[in-house]
Design an enzyme around this catalytic site. Structure first.
Site, PDB file in Angstrom:
ATOM      1  N   SER A  77       0.862  -1.186   0.000  1.00  0.00           N
ATOM      2  CA  SER A  77       0.000   0.000   0.000  1.00  0.00           C
ATOM      3  C   SER A  77       0.892   1.227   0.000  1.00  0.00           C
ATOM      4  O   SER A  77       2.083   1.148   0.348  1.00  0.00           O
ATOM      5  CB  SER A  77      -0.844  -0.016   1.276  1.00  0.00           C
ATOM      6  N   TYR A 102      -1.972   0.135  10.901  1.00  0.00           N
ATOM      7  CA  TYR A 102      -2.005  -0.302   9.486  1.00  0.00           C
ATOM      8  C   TYR A 102      -0.643  -0.033   8.847  1.00  0.00           C
ATOM      9  O   TYR A 102      -0.100  -0.888   8.143  1.00  0.00           O
ATOM     10  CB  TYR A 102      -3.132   0.429   8.750  1.00  0.00           C
TER      11      TYR A 102
HETATM   12  N1  LIG Z   1      -8.839  -0.913  -1.368  1.00  0.00           N
HETATM   13  C1  LIG Z   1      -7.800  -0.120  -1.371  1.00  0.00           C
HETATM   14  O1  LIG Z   1      -7.901   1.088  -1.654  1.00  0.00           O
HETATM   15  C2  LIG Z   1      -6.441  -0.650  -0.989  1.00  0.00           C
HETATM   16  C3  LIG Z   1      -5.362   0.245  -1.024  1.00  0.00           C
HETATM   17  C4  LIG Z   1      -4.107  -0.223  -0.664  1.00  0.00           C
HETATM   18  C5  LIG Z   1      -3.950  -1.550  -0.310  1.00  0.00           C
HETATM   19  N2  LIG Z   1      -5.006  -2.392  -0.274  1.00  0.00           N
HETATM   20  C6  LIG Z   1      -4.767  -3.791   0.105  1.00  0.00           C
HETATM   21  O2  LIG Z   1      -5.385  -4.646  -0.840  1.00  0.00           O
HETATM   22  C7  LIG Z   1      -5.650  -5.908  -0.230  1.00  0.00           C
HETATM   23  C8  LIG Z   1      -7.059  -6.354  -0.605  1.00  0.00           C
HETATM   24  O3  LIG Z   1      -8.005  -5.481  -0.041  1.00  0.00           O
HETATM   25  P1  LIG Z   1      -9.350  -5.029  -0.794  1.00  0.00           P
HETATM   26  O4  LIG Z   1      -9.276  -3.572  -0.962  1.00  0.00           O
HETATM   27  O5  LIG Z   1      -9.618  -5.881  -1.959  1.00  0.00           O
HETATM   28  O6  LIG Z   1     -10.416  -5.274   0.383  1.00  0.00           O
HETATM   29  P2  LIG Z   1     -11.536  -6.389   0.611  1.00  0.00           P
HETATM   30  O7  LIG Z   1     -12.507  -6.408  -0.502  1.00  0.00           O
HETATM   31  O8  LIG Z   1     -12.032  -6.175   1.991  1.00  0.00           O
HETATM   32  O9  LIG Z   1     -10.694  -7.748   0.530  1.00  0.00           O
HETATM   33  C9  LIG Z   1      -9.942  -8.199   1.606  1.00  0.00           C
HETATM   34  C10 LIG Z   1      -9.949  -9.709   1.518  1.00  0.00           C
HETATM   35  O10 LIG Z   1      -9.146 -10.211   2.599  1.00  0.00           O
HETATM   36  C11 LIG Z   1      -9.862 -11.272   3.176  1.00  0.00           C
HETATM   37  N3  LIG Z   1      -9.460 -11.554   4.533  1.00  0.00           N
HETATM   38  C12 LIG Z   1      -9.491 -10.754   5.623  1.00  0.00           C
HETATM   39  N4  LIG Z   1      -9.052 -11.432   6.702  1.00  0.00           N
HETATM   40  C13 LIG Z   1      -8.745 -12.694   6.272  1.00  0.00           C
HETATM   41  C14 LIG Z   1      -8.248 -13.860   6.894  1.00  0.00           C
HETATM   42  N5  LIG Z   1      -7.977 -13.892   8.219  1.00  0.00           N
HETATM   43  N6  LIG Z   1      -8.031 -14.970   6.135  1.00  0.00           N
HETATM   44  C15 LIG Z   1      -8.302 -14.955   4.821  1.00  0.00           C
HETATM   45  N7  LIG Z   1      -8.798 -13.896   4.164  1.00  0.00           N
HETATM   46  C16 LIG Z   1      -9.007 -12.770   4.894  1.00  0.00           C
HETATM   47  C17 LIG Z   1     -11.330 -10.850   3.096  1.00  0.00           C
HETATM   48  O11 LIG Z   1     -12.121 -11.998   3.267  1.00  0.00           O
HETATM   49  P3  LIG Z   1     -13.584 -12.006   3.929  1.00  0.00           P
HETATM   50  O12 LIG Z   1     -14.540 -11.874   2.782  1.00  0.00           O
HETATM   51  O13 LIG Z   1     -13.663 -13.336   4.594  1.00  0.00           O
HETATM   52  O14 LIG Z   1     -13.633 -10.861   4.900  1.00  0.00           O
HETATM   53  C18 LIG Z   1     -11.343 -10.298   1.682  1.00  0.00           C
HETATM   54  O15 LIG Z   1     -11.488 -11.325   0.732  1.00  0.00           O
HETATM   55  C19 LIG Z   1      -5.422  -5.716   1.267  1.00  0.00           C
HETATM   56  O16 LIG Z   1      -4.169  -6.271   1.616  1.00  0.00           O
HETATM   57  C20 LIG Z   1      -5.373  -4.195   1.437  1.00  0.00           C
HETATM   58  O17 LIG Z   1      -4.577  -3.797   2.521  1.00  0.00           O
HETATM   59  C21 LIG Z   1      -6.262  -1.974  -0.614  1.00  0.00           C
END
Ligand SMILES: NC(=O)c1ccc[n+]([C@@H]2O[C@H](COP(=O)([O-])OP(=O)(O)OC[C@H]3O[C@@H](n4cnc5c(N)ncnc54)[C@H](OP(=O)(O)O)[C@@H]3O)[C@@H](O)[C@H]2O)c1
Length: 268
Positions: free
Chosen positions: A132, A145
């Site tokens: 990130s 975070y």
């Molecule tokens: N969105 C952004 O703007 C952004 C920016 C920078 C970085 N990121 C990074 O991108 C990555 C993906 O995030 P996203 O934005 O796509 O959010 P998201 O839609 O909330 O996806 C997060 C995923 O992680 C899973 N997860 C959480 N805890 C878990 C566990 N203990 N075991 C297995 N799976 C787990 C969630 O599963 P459940 O469905 O079971 O909850 C979900 O599938 C993250 O690492 C985040 O830090 C996102």
């Protein structure tokens, strides 16, 4: 046919990336905590869903061994699962700290540790860790975070020394602001929840964050950038699709910290 394992594939960036790799002809092991969410992939014949909770090393081990037994070989591990929290550190619960550290740091450690022997035996493999902007620069009110994403960056950079001569490549990918469930649990009435010393600064930060989320891209956009990073033959550690991430990283690298923090305060 190559095989990719994706953690946290039930939604957001992980889900879109699973779909894109499948369309590009890869075998996809889409791993998730709750297999009920597997139904969303029913039209993708080369996506197979597996249960995996990244916080539980036994669950990670069972899953990875099952994928190896089903496909024979894993080529790429995408460590994507993650959680987010914003609050003044003083008011961040220990439950939330544990969840951030267990998911964002231990999650990556578990899957990497279990897959390295397989990659070493095959003399090839790639690990892409989703990082990130928060792993390269800092903002207020998300110190834990930041702790986790800076850890991801340092872990990846250090591992690269160790694994390069075994043809195991490490990459990090920092997404833009993406409209996903990551933000869904943010409390909309935060201003009043905190002691008065935090209120104005937190309220300003929170509306800055929300403006950025509203301007965010769709996860499909990031899936394509991740696909390009995986297929890129260049020996690059850090990838990002985002101008703001590149700018903040550059400024953080060159400016004295006082000046960088003044710049961030001015933005917020
Ligand atoms: N969105 C952004 O703007 C952004 C920016 C920078 C970085 N990121 C990074 O991108 C990555 C993906 O995030 P996203 O934005 O796509 O959010 P998201 O839609 O909330 O996806 C997060 C995923 O992680 C899973 N997860 C959480 N805890 C878990 C566990 N203990 N075991 C297995 N799976 C787990 C969630 O599963 P459940 O469905 O079971 O909850 C979900 O599938 C993250 O690492 C985040 O830090 C996102």
């Amino acid at each position: 046919m190559k095989t990719i394992v994706i953690t946290g594939a039930s939604s957001g960036i992980g889900k879109s990336t699973a779909e894109l790799f499948s369309k590009k002809g890869w075998n996809v092991a889409a791993t998730m905590r709750n297999l009920e969410k597997a139904a969303q992939f029913k039209n993708f014949s080369n996506i197979r869903c597996y249960p995996m909770d990244v916080c539980d090393i036994k669950s990670v081990e069972n899953c990875i061994h099952q994928v190896i037994s089903d496909f024979g070989k894993i080529d790429v591990l995408l460590n994507n699962a993650g959680v987010y929290e914003t609050s003044p550190f003083e008011k961040t619960t220990m439950e939330s700290v544990d969840q951030l550290i267990n998911t964002n740091i231990y999650g990556i450690i578990h899957s990497t540790k279990i897959l390295i022997p397989h990659f070493r035996e095959n003399k090839s493999g790639m690990i892409v860790n989703i990082s990130s902007i928060a792993g390269r620069a800092t903002f207020p009110f998300q110190s834990v975070y930041h702790l986790t994403k800076w850890a991801v960056e340092a872990f990846s950079e250090s591992l690269r020394y160790e694994l390069e001569n075994m043809n195991i490549r490490i990459k990090t990918f920092s997404p833009s602001s993406v409209k996903t469930n990551l933000w869904s649990k943010l409390n909309k009435h935060v201003g009043d929840m905190y002691p008065k010393e935090y209120r104005d600064n937190f309220t300003n930060w929170f509306s800055y964050l929300q403006r950025n989320i509203q301007k965010g891209v769709l996860p499909e956009h990031e899936a394509l950038a991740i696909y390009k990073a995986v297929c890129d033959k260049k020996n690059i550690l850090r990838y990002s699709s985002d101008f703001n991430t590149k700018l903040a990283t550059f400024l953080h690298n060159i400016l004295p910290v006082n000046m960088f923090q003044r710049f961030i305060r001015y933005q917020i």
